[in-house]
Write an enzyme that holds these catalytic residues in place. Structure first.
Site, PDB file in Angstrom:
ATOM      1  N   GLU A   1      84.860 -15.888  53.596  1.00  0.00           N
ATOM      2  CA  GLU A   1      85.501 -15.576  54.876  1.00  0.00           C
ATOM      3  C   GLU A   1      85.968 -14.122  54.917  1.00  0.00           C
ATOM      4  O   GLU A   1      86.416 -13.561  53.927  1.00  0.00           O
ATOM      5  CB  GLU A   1      86.710 -16.502  55.069  1.00  0.00           C
ATOM      6  CG  GLU A   1      87.477 -16.292  56.356  1.00  0.00           C
ATOM      7  CD  GLU A   1      88.726 -17.154  56.448  1.00  0.00           C
ATOM      8  OE1 GLU A   1      89.216 -17.348  57.569  1.00  0.00           O
ATOM      9  OE2 GLU A   1      89.222 -17.630  55.398  1.00  0.00           O
TER      10      GLU A   1
ATOM     11  N   LYS B   1      85.920 -19.882  64.416  1.00  0.00           N
ATOM     12  CA  LYS B   1      86.909 -20.748  63.770  1.00  0.00           C
ATOM     13  C   LYS B   1      87.797 -21.423  64.811  1.00  0.00           C
ATOM     14  O   LYS B   1      88.470 -20.769  65.600  1.00  0.00           O
ATOM     15  CB  LYS B   1      87.751 -19.914  62.803  1.00  0.00           C
ATOM     16  CG  LYS B   1      88.763 -20.693  61.978  1.00  0.00           C
ATOM     17  CD  LYS B   1      89.475 -19.734  61.015  1.00  0.00           C
ATOM     18  CE  LYS B   1      90.484 -20.437  60.131  1.00  0.00           C
ATOM     19  NZ  LYS B   1      91.153 -19.477  59.213  1.00  0.00           N
TER      20      LYS B   1
ATOM     21  N   CYS C   1      87.531 -22.058  56.278  1.00  0.00           N
ATOM     22  CA  CYS C   1      88.843 -22.154  55.647  1.00  0.00           C
ATOM     23  C   CYS C   1      89.701 -23.323  56.158  1.00  0.00           C
ATOM     24  O   CYS C   1      89.491 -24.463  55.786  1.00  0.00           O
ATOM     25  CB  CYS C   1      89.562 -20.820  55.799  1.00  0.00           C
ATOM     26  SG  CYS C   1      90.870 -20.540  54.571  1.00  0.00           S
TER      27      CYS C   1
END
Length: 234
Positions: free
Chosen positions: A14, A83, A119
């Site tokens: 990331e 995300k 994540c």
């Protein structure tokens, strides 16, 4: 790893383009993925390999997203994902805009169906159900996961693999960013929740061979998708 002619796909972590410097995103973010995709396309073409390109800070229509993307060995962008779940403990919502679309299932050059997430998305098991039920056999999680919650990283990755009878690959950052230490421990987990290989806390590459047939075998042995009753979960 890029020099291994037998490699099918390479994974990055990331926010590799500027680190986790949230306060500096306005000046450092890429614009519509232009620089990032050009850079990764050149690597994919040079080494003839698909690349799960981690995620980058990406400015689009005056909003900054944490965007993951993938490029195949012909230089084509084959997937893009913003995300969805921003980390409230790190004030991410103050600096980033959350994505509105669930992760998709997409095919690598070798025909394998995969998906990718970022994540904090790992903490939301519902998110992986969509691509898993549409045939994804590998889930890639790219992250900058802190050492303070290493146990969560390890347990949740295993859980996602077991819940969906699929391979899960976690690619995490390592080292320090200011006072924050990242956990490292990039790992490959099989559909039975067993670790195939795992790194430690230092920077290193991890090469893994995957038996895709194991996914079908596991899904036949434990047919969880056939037992779902989503209308009762509401």
């Amino acid at each position: 790893i890029l020099y291994n002619k037998d490699t099918d796909v390479v994974i990055l972590p990331e926010m590799w383009n500027n680190g986790y410097a949230l306060e500096q995103l306005e000046e450092k973010a890429d614009f519509d993925l232009e620089r990032s995709t050009d850079f990764i396309k050149n690597l994919a073409l040079q080494y003839q390999v698909d690349i799960i390109a981690g995620s980058v800070s990406n400015k689009h229509h005056d909003h900054i997203f944490n965007t993951a993307f993938a490029i195949d060995k012909t230089g084509k962008v084959i997937n893009q994902y913003d995300k969805m779940h921003l980390v409230p403990m790190l004030d991410e919502p103050a600096f980033l805009t959350a994505g509105k679309n669930v992760p998709e299932t997409f095919k690598l050059s070798n025909g394998v169906k995969v998906t990718q997430m970022i994540c904090y998305d790992l903490r939301f098991p519902e998110l992986l159900r969509y691509p898993a039920r549409s045939g994804a056999t590998i889930a890639f999680y790219v992250a900058q996961w802190p050492s303070a919650r290493l146990n969560h990283w390890q347990v949740l990755l295993k859980a996602r693999a077991i819940e969906n009878n699929m391979y899960v690959i976690g690619c995490n950052g390592c080292g320090y960013d200011g006072k924050t230490q990242y956990a490292g421990h990039s790992v490959a987990i099989n559909p039975n929740g067993e670790i195939i290989q795992e790194l430690s806390t230092t920077e290193k590459e991890l090469t893994v061979t995957i038996d895709i047939d194991a996914v079908e075998q596991q899904r036949k042995a434990i047919p969880v998708f056939d037992s779902l009753v989503p209308h009762l979960y509401k």
